[in-house]
Design a protein around this motif. Sequence first.
Motif, short mmCIF file in Angstrom:
data_model
loop_
_atom_site.label_atom_id
_atom_site.label_comp_id
_atom_site.label_asym_id
_atom_site.label_seq_id
_atom_site.Cartn_x
_atom_site.Cartn_y
_atom_site.Cartn_z
N PRO A 1 -23.84 -36.97 59.73
CA PRO A 1 -22.75 -37.78 59.19
C PRO A 1 -21.38 -37.35 59.65
CG PRO A 1 -23.67 -36.33 57.51
CD PRO A 1 -24.56 -36.24 58.70
N ASP A 2 -21.22 -36.03 60.08
CA ASP A 2 -19.91 -35.54 60.47
C ASP A 2 -19.79 -35.39 61.98
OD1 ASP A 2 -19.85 -33.33 57.63
OD2 ASP A 2 -19.26 -35.41 57.82
N ASP A 3 -20.83 -35.86 62.70
CA ASP A 3 -20.80 -35.72 64.13
C ASP A 3 -20.11 -36.92 64.74
OD1 ASP A 3 -21.22 -35.21 66.73
OD2 ASP A 3 -23.38 -34.93 66.58
N VAL A 4 -18.91 -36.71 65.30
CA VAL A 4 -18.14 -37.82 65.86
C VAL A 4 -18.07 -37.74 67.38
CG1 VAL A 4 -16.74 -38.17 63.81
CG2 VAL A 4 -15.99 -36.54 65.56
N GLY A 5 -18.86 -36.86 67.98
CA GLY A 5 -18.89 -36.76 69.42
C GLY A 5 -17.73 -35.97 70.00
N ASP A 6 -16.86 -35.43 69.22
CA ASP A 6 -15.72 -34.62 69.65
C ASP A 6 -15.65 -33.36 68.81
OD1 ASP A 6 -14.33 -36.11 71.76
OD2 ASP A 6 -13.97 -37.62 70.23
N ARG A 7 -14.74 -32.47 69.18
CA ARG A 7 -14.52 -31.29 68.35
C ARG A 7 -13.90 -31.71 67.03
NH1 ARG A 7 -9.14 -28.35 70.73
NH2 ARG A 7 -7.94 -30.22 71.16
N VAL A 8 -14.16 -30.97 65.99
CA VAL A 8 -13.63 -31.25 64.67
C VAL A 8 -12.60 -30.18 64.33
CG1 VAL A 8 -14.16 -31.47 62.23
CG2 VAL A 8 -15.74 -32.40 63.93
N LEU A 9 -11.34 -30.59 64.24
CA LEU A 9 -10.28 -29.66 63.91
C LEU A 9 -10.08 -29.55 62.40
CD1 LEU A 9 -7.64 -30.62 66.63
CD2 LEU A 9 -9.39 -28.84 66.71
N ALA A 10 -10.30 -30.64 61.70
CA ALA A 10 -10.17 -30.65 60.23
C ALA A 10 -10.88 -31.89 59.71
CB ALA A 10 -8.71 -30.65 59.82
N GLN A 11 -11.33 -31.80 58.46
CA GLN A 11 -12.02 -32.94 57.85
C GLN A 11 -11.74 -32.93 56.35
OE1 GLN A 11 -16.53 -33.30 57.63
NE2 GLN A 11 -16.07 -34.78 59.24
N VAL A 12 -11.25 -34.05 55.85
CA VAL A 12 -10.94 -34.19 54.42
C VAL A 12 -11.46 -35.54 53.94
CG1 VAL A 12 -8.94 -32.64 54.37
CG2 VAL A 12 -8.62 -35.03 55.04
N THR A 13 -11.76 -35.59 52.64
CA THR A 13 -12.27 -36.82 52.04
C THR A 13 -11.23 -37.39 51.09
OG1 THR A 13 -14.54 -36.00 52.19
CG2 THR A 13 -14.14 -37.85 50.68
N GLY A 14 -10.96 -38.67 51.25
CA GLY A 14 -9.97 -39.34 50.41
C GLY A 14 -10.61 -40.25 49.39
N ARG A 15 -9.87 -41.25 48.99
CA ARG A 15 -10.32 -42.17 47.96
C ARG A 15 -11.50 -43.02 48.45
NH1 ARG A 15 -5.49 -45.76 46.25
NH2 ARG A 15 -6.13 -46.97 48.07
N ASP A 16 -12.40 -43.31 47.53
CA ASP A 16 -13.55 -44.19 47.79
C ASP A 16 -14.44 -43.71 48.94
OD1 ASP A 16 -12.74 -45.91 45.73
OD2 ASP A 16 -11.43 -47.01 47.07
N SER A 17 -14.63 -42.40 49.04
CA SER A 17 -15.56 -41.80 50.00
C SER A 17 -15.18 -42.05 51.46
CB SER A 17 -16.99 -42.31 49.76
OG SER A 17 -17.42 -42.00 48.47
#
Length: 198
Positions: free
Chosen positions: A58-74
Amino acid sequence: MTIRNSLRTAGVLAASTLALTACSADDTSAPQKDRASESRTTAPEPEQPSAPDRTTGPDDVGDRVLAQVTGRDSIVLTITGVERSASGKSVTVSATLKNTGTKGFFGISAYGGTDASIKGRMHSLAGATLTDTANSLRYYVLRDTAGGCLCSTALRALKPGETVPVFAQFPAPPDNVRSVDFQLPTFPNATIPLGAAR
């Protein structure tokens, strides 16, 4: 007497032939056993199961991940790139927005911020900011000559599971600033690294 002897001899020969035939019929089980054991030794071994295909997480976007946060309504904001321009005057933040919920998301207008003077802000990332906490400075999205933001615009509702790439461009902090906080309305702050101009 000669005829009788001949008949007797013929009878003995016939009986011997029948006995030999019966013996050969009884011995057929031995070759069958040999053939069965031979087939067991030459039977092919079962194939090994192939390795499972790689599935996208679910968190694999094909690029490096510098940061990840969850906002309103998932809605998940994943920052995949931060790049200074060659001139060193601007910084571009690249990211994705993903709806990890089970319902469609229609709250894109919240990302436009409250500055009504920005053209087309209602369905854009015009409300994004960069904060240099060390120097207590905040940078807002750059605008073009028509007043539009230099950021993703014309954003639409996100279906469940849908991912959309987005970006926003800001004035560049000084070269000695190595990290900033990326802020987008309805999301927590995301601290991201910031390199020097190339």
